[in-house]
Design a protein around this motif. Sequence first.
Motif, PDB file in Angstrom:
ATOM      1  N   VAL A  15      12.106 -11.437 -15.640  1.00 12.74           N
ATOM      2  CA  VAL A  15      10.785 -10.910 -15.313  1.00 12.74           C
ATOM      3  C   VAL A  15      10.600 -10.981 -13.803  1.00 12.74           C
ATOM      4  CG1 VAL A  15       8.297 -11.242 -15.628  1.00 12.74           C
ATOM      5  CG2 VAL A  15       9.842 -11.666 -17.517  1.00 12.74           C
ATOM      6  N   GLU A  16      10.000  -9.936 -13.247  1.00 16.85           N
ATOM      7  CA  GLU A  16       9.711  -9.935 -11.815  1.00 16.85           C
ATOM      8  C   GLU A  16       8.673 -11.017 -11.520  1.00 16.85           C
ATOM      9  OE1 GLU A  16       8.274  -6.959  -8.231  1.00 16.85           O
ATOM     10  OE2 GLU A  16       8.242  -6.211 -10.300  1.00 16.85           O
ATOM     11  N   VAL A  17       8.899 -11.761 -10.433  1.00 19.96           N
ATOM     12  CA  VAL A  17       8.001 -12.852 -10.051  1.00 19.96           C
ATOM     13  C   VAL A  17       7.487 -12.601  -8.638  1.00 19.96           C
ATOM     14  CG1 VAL A  17       7.806 -15.345  -9.629  1.00 19.96           C
ATOM     15  CG2 VAL A  17       9.234 -14.504 -11.524  1.00 19.96           C
ATOM     16  N   LEU A  18       6.175 -12.716  -8.486  1.00 18.62           N
ATOM     17  CA  LEU A  18       5.530 -12.639  -7.188  1.00 18.62           C
ATOM     18  C   LEU A  18       4.997 -14.027  -6.867  1.00 18.62           C
ATOM     19  CD1 LEU A  18       4.276 -11.053  -4.762  1.00 18.62           C
ATOM     20  CD2 LEU A  18       2.255 -10.717  -6.241  1.00 18.62           C
ATOM     21  N   VAL A  19       5.442 -14.598  -5.763  1.00 15.94           N
ATOM     22  CA  VAL A  19       4.942 -15.887  -5.308  1.00 15.94           C
ATOM     23  C   VAL A  19       3.756 -15.628  -4.392  1.00 15.94           C
ATOM     24  CG1 VAL A  19       5.503 -17.999  -4.037  1.00 15.94           C
ATOM     25  CG2 VAL A  19       7.263 -16.878  -5.433  1.00 15.94           C
ATOM     26  N   VAL A  20       2.620 -16.268  -4.693  1.00 14.24           N
ATOM     27  CA  VAL A  20       1.432 -16.108  -3.849  1.00 14.24           C
ATOM     28  C   VAL A  20       1.075 -17.443  -3.210  1.00 14.24           C
ATOM     29  CG1 VAL A  20       0.501 -14.136  -5.112  1.00 14.24           C
ATOM     30  CG2 VAL A  20      -0.160 -16.451  -5.785  1.00 14.24           C
ATOM     31  N   GLU A  21       0.487 -17.344  -2.037  1.00 13.61           N
ATOM     32  CA  GLU A  21       0.079 -18.533  -1.297  1.00 13.61           C
ATOM     33  C   GLU A  21      -1.221 -18.244  -0.571  1.00 13.61           C
ATOM     34  OE1 GLU A  21       3.597 -18.857   1.185  1.00 13.61           O
ATOM     35  OE2 GLU A  21       4.247 -20.597   0.007  1.00 13.61           O
ATOM     36  N   GLY A  22      -1.862 -19.305  -0.138  1.00 16.02           N
ATOM     37  CA  GLY A  22      -3.061 -19.168   0.672  1.00 16.02           C
ATOM     38  C   GLY A  22      -4.338 -19.353  -0.116  1.00 16.02           C
ATOM     39  N   SER A  23      -5.413 -18.940   0.493  1.00 12.42           N
ATOM     40  CA  SER A  23      -6.734 -19.062  -0.119  1.00 12.42           C
ATOM     41  C   SER A  23      -6.804 -18.175  -1.367  1.00 12.42           C
ATOM     42  CB  SER A  23      -7.792 -18.618   0.884  1.00 12.42           C
ATOM     43  OG  SER A  23      -7.691 -17.217   1.095  1.00 12.42           O
ATOM     44  N   PRO A  24      -7.800 -18.410  -2.223  1.00 11.12           N
ATOM     45  CA  PRO A  24      -7.947 -17.528  -3.389  1.00 11.12           C
ATOM     46  C   PRO A  24      -8.028 -16.053  -3.002  1.00 11.12           C
ATOM     47  CG  PRO A  24      -9.310 -19.466  -3.670  1.00 11.12           C
ATOM     48  CD  PRO A  24      -8.747 -19.527  -2.270  1.00 11.12           C
ATOM     49  N   ARG A  25      -8.741 -15.747  -1.941  1.00 12.15           N
ATOM     50  CA  ARG A  25      -8.862 -14.358  -1.495  1.00 12.15           C
ATOM     51  C   ARG A  25      -7.510 -13.814  -1.025  1.00 12.15           C
ATOM     52  NH1 ARG A  25     -14.000 -11.837   0.655  1.00 12.15           N
ATOM     53  NH2 ARG A  25     -14.301 -12.569  -1.434  1.00 12.15           N
ATOM     54  N   ALA A  26      -6.753 -14.621  -0.271  1.00 11.14           N
ATOM     55  CA  ALA A  26      -5.432 -14.186   0.208  1.00 11.14           C
ATOM     56  C   ALA A  26      -4.484 -13.964  -0.964  1.00 11.14           C
ATOM     57  CB  ALA A  26      -4.855 -15.220   1.183  1.00 11.14           C
ATOM     58  N   ARG A  27      -4.542 -14.842  -1.957  1.00 12.62           N
ATOM     59  CA  ARG A  27      -3.697 -14.688  -3.143  1.00 12.62           C
ATOM     60  C   ARG A  27      -4.055 -13.408  -3.887  1.00 12.62           C
ATOM     61  NH1 ARG A  27      -3.967 -20.864  -5.579  1.00 12.62           N
ATOM     62  NH2 ARG A  27      -2.679 -21.836  -3.968  1.00 12.62           N
ATOM     63  N   ALA A  28      -5.337 -13.166  -4.056  1.00 17.26           N
ATOM     64  CA  ALA A  28      -5.779 -11.948  -4.750  1.00 17.26           C
ATOM     65  C   ALA A  28      -5.304 -10.715  -3.996  1.00 17.26           C
ATOM     66  CB  ALA A  28      -7.302 -11.951  -4.898  1.00 17.26           C
ATOM     67  N   LYS A  29      -5.392 -10.745  -2.685  1.00 16.17           N
ATOM     68  CA  LYS A  29      -4.951  -9.612  -1.869  1.00 16.17           C
ATOM     69  C   LYS A  29      -3.453  -9.362  -2.067  1.00 16.17           C
ATOM     70  CE  LYS A  29      -4.986  -7.824   2.830  1.00 16.17           C
ATOM     71  NZ  LYS A  29      -5.321  -8.081   4.234  1.00 16.17           N
ATOM     72  N   GLN A  30      -2.660 -10.422  -2.152  1.00 12.01           N
ATOM     73  CA  GLN A  30      -1.217 -10.275  -2.366  1.00 12.01           C
ATOM     74  C   GLN A  30      -0.938  -9.614  -3.717  1.00 12.01           C
ATOM     75  OE1 GLN A  30       0.662 -14.194  -1.592  1.00 12.01           O
ATOM     76  NE2 GLN A  30      -1.030 -14.505  -0.160  1.00 12.01           N
ATOM     77  N   VAL A  31      -1.676 -10.021  -4.740  1.00 12.12           N
ATOM     78  CA  VAL A  31      -1.489  -9.420  -6.067  1.00 12.12           C
ATOM     79  C   VAL A  31      -1.916  -7.955  -6.039  1.00 12.12           C
ATOM     80  CG1 VAL A  31      -2.157  -9.486  -8.498  1.00 12.12           C
ATOM     81  CG2 VAL A  31      -1.709 -11.628  -7.272  1.00 12.12           C
ATOM     82  N   LEU A  32      -3.063  -7.664  -5.444  1.00  9.82           N
ATOM     83  CA  LEU A  32      -3.547  -6.282  -5.376  1.00  9.82           C
ATOM     84  C   LEU A  32      -2.567  -5.379  -4.632  1.00  9.82           C
ATOM     85  CD1 LEU A  32      -7.348  -6.845  -4.698  1.00  9.82           C
ATOM     86  CD2 LEU A  32      -6.280  -6.045  -6.825  1.00  9.82           C
ATOM     87  N   GLN A  33      -1.998  -5.868  -3.540  1.00  4.01           N
ATOM     88  CA  GLN A  33      -1.002  -5.084  -2.805  1.00  4.01           C
ATOM     89  C   GLN A  33       0.203  -4.792  -3.692  1.00  4.01           C
ATOM     90  OE1 GLN A  33      -0.455  -7.597   0.666  1.00  4.01           O
ATOM     91  NE2 GLN A  33      -1.809  -6.314   1.893  1.00  4.01           N
ATOM     92  N   HIS A  34       0.636  -5.785  -4.457  1.00  7.45           N
ATOM     93  CA  HIS A  34       1.782  -5.586  -5.340  1.00  7.45           C
ATOM     94  C   HIS A  34       1.438  -4.564  -6.439  1.00  7.45           C
ATOM     95  CE1 HIS A  34       5.617  -6.811  -7.087  1.00  7.45           C
ATOM     96  NE2 HIS A  34       5.029  -6.549  -8.237  1.00  7.45           N
ATOM     97  N   VAL A  35       0.273  -4.722  -7.034  1.00  4.34           N
ATOM     98  CA  VAL A  35      -0.145  -3.795  -8.098  1.00  4.34           C
ATOM     99  C   VAL A  35      -0.227  -2.369  -7.562  1.00  4.34           C
ATOM    100  CG1 VAL A  35      -2.084  -3.151  -9.597  1.00  4.34           C
ATOM    101  CG2 VAL A  35      -1.314  -5.528  -9.502  1.00  4.34           C
ATOM    102  N   SER A  36      -0.830  -2.183  -6.390  1.00  2.68           N
ATOM    103  CA  SER A  36      -0.988  -0.830  -5.847  1.00  2.68           C
ATOM    104  C   SER A  36       0.361  -0.230  -5.443  1.00  2.68           C
ATOM    105  CB  SER A  36      -1.960  -0.817  -4.681  1.00  2.68           C
ATOM    106  OG  SER A  36      -1.438  -1.517  -3.577  1.00  2.68           O
ATOM    107  N   SER A  37       1.311  -1.056  -5.061  1.00  5.14           N
ATOM    108  CA  SER A  37       2.630  -0.519  -4.692  1.00  5.14           C
ATOM    109  C   SER A  37       3.486  -0.177  -5.896  1.00  5.14           C
ATOM    110  CB  SER A  37       3.376  -1.525  -3.797  1.00  5.14           C
ATOM    111  OG  SER A  37       3.808  -2.636  -4.557  1.00  5.14           O
ATOM    112  N   HIS A  38       3.047  -0.568  -7.097  1.00  2.87           N
ATOM    113  CA  HIS A  38       3.814  -0.298  -8.317  1.00  2.87           C
ATOM    114  C   HIS A  38       3.088   0.662  -9.260  1.00  2.87           C
ATOM    115  CE1 HIS A  38       6.107  -3.689  -6.858  1.00  2.87           C
ATOM    116  NE2 HIS A  38       7.053  -3.318  -7.682  1.00  2.87           N
ATOM    117  N   LYS A  39       2.081   1.350  -8.770  1.00  4.18           N
ATOM    118  CA  LYS A  39       1.390   2.335  -9.617  1.00  4.18           C
ATOM    119  C   LYS A  39       2.264   3.569  -9.768  1.00  4.18           C
ATOM    120  CE  LYS A  39      -3.375   1.043  -9.149  1.00  4.18           C
ATOM    121  NZ  LYS A  39      -4.700   1.441  -8.804  1.00  4.18           N
ATOM    122  N   PRO A  40       2.262   4.138 -10.992  1.00  3.97           N
ATOM    123  CA  PRO A  40       3.095   5.343 -11.205  1.00  3.97           C
ATOM    124  C   PRO A  40       2.572   6.546 -10.456  1.00  3.97           C
ATOM    125  CG  PRO A  40       1.943   4.684 -13.237  1.00  3.97           C
ATOM    126  CD  PRO A  40       1.576   3.703 -12.163  1.00  3.97           C
TER     127      PRO A  40
END
Length: 181
Positions: free
Chosen positions: A156-181
Amino acid sequence: MRIAFSGTHRVGKTTLVEELSDLLPSYTTVEEPYLELEEEGYEFASPPSVEDFEAQLARSIDHLSDTDTGPEVLFDRCPVDFIGYLQAHEDAESFDLDSWLPRVRTALQSLDLIVWVGIEQPDRIALSASEDEDFRLAVDEQLRALLLDDPHALGVEVLVVEGSPRARAKQVLQHVSSHKP
């Protein structure tokens, strides 16, 4: 995307899931198995036993296998979490990982991503005096190995996040938006 959030206790997984559920309103959120089981009347030992973690592992597998949740889901925890807890448990030798691996692999195939929230240095979450810091660190170490080294070919693909809750959320959102079909 079907995204699970993984990490030992008190690292900010649930906070991150809550933040993302606000930012991704089309996503369904599935709470962690411990809370569900507790709400249903399951009585956990203190500290939790191998059987308690196996019950959570089984529930987590069921969550991932449930196709009714749809294609956009945030899972607070995944089966890998409970393997980490079981491998760090003082009675780890009574846990038969090999018997669980086929079900775990099959369930994990339904995920697009696991977001791993590790213990940061300095630690962002203060522990109470009653919490077992050594166990928490051992689980974190197990999860790091399981997710990043992938010794059991979980795939399974793993994304490691770090930082404040907001920074972590931003990292996830960037990953999600870069993987949209």
